[in-house]
Write an enzyme that holds these catalytic residues in place. Structure first.
Site, PDB file in Angstrom:
ATOM      1  N   SER A   1       2.941  -2.215  10.258  1.00 43.49           N
ATOM      2  CA  SER A   1       4.381  -2.353  10.513  1.00 43.49           C
ATOM      3  C   SER A   1       4.910  -3.758  10.222  1.00 43.49           C
ATOM      4  CB  SER A   1       4.725  -1.933  11.948  1.00 43.49           C
ATOM      5  OG  SER A   1       4.368  -0.575  12.168  1.00 43.49           O
TER       6      SER A   1
ATOM      7  N   GLY B   1       2.233   2.241  10.655  1.00 41.45           N
ATOM      8  CA  GLY B   1       3.235   3.293  10.517  1.00 41.45           C
ATOM      9  C   GLY B   1       3.915   3.671  11.819  1.00 41.45           C
TER      10      GLY B   1
ATOM     11  N   GLY C   1       2.706  -1.141   4.249  1.00 36.15           N
ATOM     12  CA  GLY C   1       2.834   0.277   3.936  1.00 36.15           C
ATOM     13  C   GLY C   1       4.297   0.656   3.739  1.00 36.15           C
ATOM     14  N   GLY C   2       4.908   1.157   4.795  1.00 31.90           N
ATOM     15  CA  GLY C   2       6.276   1.667   4.727  1.00 31.90           C
ATOM     16  C   GLY C   2       7.253   0.742   4.027  1.00 31.90           C
TER      17      GLY C   2
ATOM     18  N   ASN D   1       0.880  -1.170   0.000  1.00 35.56           N
ATOM     19  CA  ASN D   1       0.000   0.000   0.000  1.00 35.56           C
ATOM     20  C   ASN D   1       0.918   1.221   0.000  1.00 35.56           C
ATOM     21  OD1 ASN D   1      -1.775   2.074   0.474  1.00 35.56           O
ATOM     22  ND2 ASN D   1      -2.265   1.463   2.578  1.00 35.56           N
ATOM     23  N   TRP D   2       1.075   1.796  -1.172  1.00 37.27           N
ATOM     24  CA  TRP D   2       2.028   2.909  -1.307  1.00 37.27           C
ATOM     25  C   TRP D   2       1.532   4.191  -0.651  1.00 37.27           C
ATOM     26  CZ3 TRP D   2       4.293   2.938  -7.004  1.00 37.27           C
ATOM     27  CH2 TRP D   2       5.031   1.754  -7.204  1.00 37.27           C
ATOM     28  N   LYS D   3       0.225   4.268  -0.389  1.00 39.01           N
ATOM     29  CA  LYS D   3      -0.367   5.504   0.160  1.00 39.01           C
ATOM     30  C   LYS D   3      -0.059   6.680  -0.775  1.00 39.01           C
ATOM     31  CE  LYS D   3      -0.105   3.361   4.643  1.00 39.01           C
ATOM     32  NZ  LYS D   3      -0.107   3.492   6.090  1.00 39.01           N
TER      33      LYS D   3
ATOM     34  N   GLU E   1      -6.922   5.013   7.330  1.00 41.74           N
ATOM     35  CA  GLU E   1      -6.645   6.436   7.077  1.00 41.74           C
ATOM     36  C   GLU E   1      -7.839   7.093   6.399  1.00 41.74           C
ATOM     37  OE1 GLU E   1      -2.886   5.809   5.161  1.00 41.74           O
ATOM     38  OE2 GLU E   1      -2.072   5.171   7.081  1.00 41.74           O
TER      39      GLU E   1
ATOM     40  N   HIS F   1      -9.572   1.648   4.141  1.00 43.05           N
ATOM     41  CA  HIS F   1      -8.337   1.766   4.925  1.00 43.05           C
ATOM     42  C   HIS F   1      -8.572   2.701   6.112  1.00 43.05           C
ATOM     43  CE1 HIS F   1      -4.256   2.831   6.082  1.00 43.05           C
ATOM     44  NE2 HIS F   1      -3.911   1.669   5.561  1.00 43.05           N
TER      45      HIS F   1
ATOM     46  N   GLU G   1      -5.995  -4.663  10.148  1.00 44.87           N
ATOM     47  CA  GLU G   1      -4.939  -3.705  10.470  1.00 44.87           C
ATOM     48  C   GLU G   1      -5.277  -2.956  11.760  1.00 44.87           C
ATOM     49  OE1 GLU G   1      -2.618  -2.576   6.657  1.00 44.87           O
ATOM     50  OE2 GLU G   1      -4.316  -1.217   6.845  1.00 44.87           O
TER      51      GLU G   1
HETATM   52  P1  PGA Z   1       2.599   0.207   7.606  1.00 41.58           P
HETATM   53  O1  PGA Z   1       1.167   0.492   6.892  1.00 41.58           O
HETATM   54  O2  PGA Z   1       3.093  -1.103   7.055  1.00 41.58           O
HETATM   55  O3  PGA Z   1       3.449   1.382   7.215  1.00 41.58           O
HETATM   56  O4  PGA Z   1       2.324   0.123   9.069  1.00 41.58           O
HETATM   57  C1  PGA Z   1       0.253  -0.548   6.653  1.00 41.58           C
HETATM   58  C2  PGA Z   1      -1.006   0.021   6.043  1.00 41.58           C
HETATM   59  O5  PGA Z   1      -1.415   1.120   6.417  1.00 41.58           O
HETATM   60  O6  PGA Z   1      -1.622  -0.623   5.176  1.00 41.58           O
END
Ligand code: PGA
Length: 249
Positions: free
Chosen positions: A213, A172, A234-235, A9-11, A96, A94, A166
């Site tokens: 994470s 993050g 994500g990251g 998930n590149w966001k 966010e 998601h 999640e």
């Molecule tokens: P993260 O993000 O791996 O940076 O914690 C995961 C996500 O939000 O899908």
């Protein structure tokens, strides 16, 4: 029985040029992956990502989709638009989007229906906030979100849907749920799916990822758990080397 699926998930990261470079680095590193490999990118990167991954084992997903077919929804993108681009997956709900953009269980469900009707595969996200976990509401929250997301969705669609559990406090932050906690909550989600559909469907058709994470260091322990069928990353999906280590766990 359930093929693992690891999705990035590149966001809101990567320009088109950065997308081309990252995908070029990624292709040789993940070509022998035993799991399904997906990268979910910003809308503006999708065409480049689809083109760069053509003929490889990397599938492309978007990070959101609107529920209407078309119309007066300034700034939104429809499922049909994504399909025309060659996009296969789409992240829906998601945390966010739930936190910052007013996403609710109802809008998640509406987006799921629109995505499925157009032939997209949703990666639908559920997960509790820190205060919900601390007040013992994790099970209640993920159950409510799961029931809401799947309202009026037919059993025949289950193999086209991935659920991502999640915990919001793990996204993050560098804090991962313990493998056991992640497994236990995913079991709650799978049991909810068994009640909504059937035990066999939940066991055989419903793939549930962990996200929050997840990285090259903790992926093996998480993926060793019986209920965890993959990860939403994500990251660690923004660097080819890290993402490939997760994919090749
Ligand atoms: P993260 O993000 O791996 O940076 O914690 C995961 C996500 O939000 O899908």
């Amino acid at each position: 029985m359930r093929k693992p699926i690891i999705a990035g998930n590149w966001k809101m990261n990567n320009t088109i040029a950065e997308t081309k470079a990252l995908v070029a680095d990624l292709i040789p590193l993940v070509k022998d992956a035993a799991c399904d490999v997906v990268i979910c990118t910003p809308y503006t990167d999708l065409a480049a990502a689809v083109e760069a991954t053509a003929g490889t084992n990397i599938k492309v997903g978007a990070e959101n989709v609107h529920w209407a077919e078309k119309g007066a929804f300034t700034g939104e993108i429809s499922a049909k638009m994504l399909v025309e681009l060659g996009v296969e997956y789409v992240i829906i709900g998601h945390s966010e989007r739930r936190q910052y953009f007013g996403e609710t269980d109802e809008t998640v469900n509406a987006r799921m229906k629109a995505a499925l009707a157009a032939g997209l595969k949703p990666i639908v996200c559920v997960g509790e906030l820190l205060e919900e976990r601390e007040s013992g509401k994790t099970e209640e929250v993920v159950t409510r979100q799961t029931v809401g997301a799947f309202k009026d969705i037919d059993k025949s669609e289950l193999e086209n849907i991935v659920i991502a559990y999640e915990p919001v406090w793990a996204i993050g932050t560098g804090k991962t749920a313990t493998a056991q906690d992640a497994n236990d909550t995913i079991k709650v989600i799978r049991d909810t799916m068994a009640k909504l559909y059937c035990e066999k469907c939940a066991q055989e058709k419903v793939r549930i990822q962990y996200g929050g994470s997840m990285n090259p260091k903790n992926v093996a322990e998480l993926m060793a758990m019986p209920e965890i069928d993959g990860g939403l990353i994500g990251g660690a999906s923004l660097k080819a080397e890290d993402f490939s280590k997760v994919v090749n766990y």
